[in-house]
Design an enzyme around this catalytic site. Structure first.
Site, short mmCIF file in Angstrom:
data_model
loop_
_atom_site.label_atom_id
_atom_site.label_comp_id
_atom_site.label_asym_id
_atom_site.label_seq_id
_atom_site.Cartn_x
_atom_site.Cartn_y
_atom_site.Cartn_z
N THR A 1 -2.36 -35.50 2.82
CA THR A 1 -3.29 -34.55 2.17
C THR A 1 -3.07 -33.15 2.73
O THR A 1 -3.08 -32.16 2.00
CB THR A 1 -4.74 -35.00 2.38
OG1 THR A 1 -4.90 -36.26 1.77
CG2 THR A 1 -5.73 -34.03 1.75
N GLU B 1 -13.70 -34.92 6.92
CA GLU B 1 -12.63 -34.36 6.09
C GLU B 1 -12.00 -33.13 6.77
O GLU B 1 -10.81 -32.91 6.68
CB GLU B 1 -13.15 -33.96 4.71
CG GLU B 1 -13.46 -35.13 3.79
CD GLU B 1 -12.22 -35.86 3.30
OE1 GLU B 1 -11.34 -36.16 4.13
OE2 GLU B 1 -12.14 -36.15 2.10
N1 HSE Z 1 -9.43 -32.17 -3.58
C1 HSE Z 1 -8.60 -32.69 -2.53
C2 HSE Z 1 -7.17 -32.23 -2.77
C3 HSE Z 1 -8.68 -34.18 -2.53
O1 HSE Z 1 -6.71 -32.37 -3.89
O2 HSE Z 1 -6.54 -31.76 -1.83
C4 HSE Z 1 -7.78 -34.82 -1.51
O3 HSE Z 1 -8.49 -35.27 -0.43
#
Ligand code: HSE
Length: 311
Positions: A184, A131
């Site tokens: 993201t 991640e």
């Molecule tokens: N918690 C993360 C976000 C999840 O909202 O950016 C996305 O990978």
């Protein structure tokens, strides 16, 4: 010939309304599959990636699966290496935890081939390295449910403390994935730049706490009321064409609560039965079509109690 294993890691829905970066759940499908075998050459080799439309790198330092698997080798102090074949079976940049599923698959496969030297918590830490590579920050709300299954709460990142929450039997999840992309990294930048009023922070704290209480009580009405995000959803809604229309029809069609899945563009809702999940899903798909001209994919089912595993 080296023993080759195949690992499936499930898609996930992160945030779940009020729990930015701290709540997530595992879906039964879709998910990513990874074939893996040990090799005498140290380090990770990604032999092939399929199903990604040629977008993902096979450089192990640039692909989340390589970063996660490499971290397992390091933590285990292994001098051996790994050969990997990643089969993407879910859309990228969809809000379904695509990078999280690949990272979870890489960490779990590596740990299995080495004879499980790492604890589940350490496997999550290794998956978080994937991640970090994907979005610049090592959040755990996708990788933890993808590794462990169920609904999880990330209480702390340093040290990592992940709690598994109870899943009421009648709880169903609808996820609608419109055919558009949200990065993201971009969606996180939007959040990082924001300043939040104290009243909105207080509202989210109340909803997050009542979300957890609702799961313990099996109180689906309270759970639905708790899917209320006054911090992140108002900012990110603008990245999802048709979001407000989709949310409105979901609630009208009987959803207990509805919000953005992860960083979007997928939108999720909770319902109390499969029939209701299907009705709500159909209404949401129709709203994406009419309000934004977007076709979409639908998942309607229960939370998966199982996380990444050998198949
Ligand atoms: N918690 C993360 C976000 C999840 O909202 O950016 C996305 O990978």
């Amino acid at each position: 010939m080296a023993q080759r294993i195949r690992v499936f890691a499930p898609a996930t829905v992160a945030n779940l309304g009020p729990g930015f970066d701290v709540l997530g759940l595992a879906l039964p499908r879709p998910g990513d599959e990874l074939e893996a075998e040990l090799s005498d050459r140290p380090g990770v080799e990604i032999v092939a990636v399929t199903g990604d439309g040629g977008v993902l790198s096979t450089d192990p330092d640039k692909n989340v699966v390589g970063c996660a698997a490499n971290d397992v080798l390091k933590r285990a102090g292994s001098r051996r290496g790994l050969r990997l074949w990643l089969h993407k079976q879910m859309p990228l940049a969809s809000g379904l935890g695509s990078s999280g599923a690949s990272s979870a698959a890489g960490a779990v496969a590596a740990n299995e081939l080495l004879g499980r030297p790492l604890t589940p918590n350490e496997v999550v830490l290794s998956a978080m390295e994937g991640e970090r590579a994907a979005s610049g920050s090592p959040h755990a709300d996708n990788v933890a449910p993808s590794v462990l299954g169920g609904i999880v709460l990330v209480r702390s990142l340093e040290p990592l403390e992940v709690l598994s929450l109870p899943v009421p039997d009648s709880l169903h999840v609808v996820v609608v994935h419109p055919h558009c992309e949200v990065s993201t990294a971009d969606a996180r930048r939007l959040v990082k730049q924001a300043h939040f009023p104290l009243s909105a922070i207080v509202a989210n704290l109340g909803s997050l706490a009542s979300f957890v209480q609702a799961l313990h009580r099996g109180d689906l009405a309270l759970l639905g009321r708790s899917v209320d995000d006054q911090l992140i959803e108002p900012l990110r809604a603008q990245l999802i064409p048709g979001f407000s229309a989709v949310k409105k029809v979901a609630i009208k069609a009987g959803a207990l609560g509805c919000s953005i899945a992860g960083s979007g563009p997928s939108v999720f809702a909770f319902t109390a039965s499969l029939a209701s999940a299907q009705d709500v899903g159909a209404a949401m798909q129709s709203a994406f079509r009419t309000s934004a001209g977007l076709e979409s994919d639908l998942f309607a089912g229960t939370v998966s109690h199982e996380g990444a595993r050998i198949v």
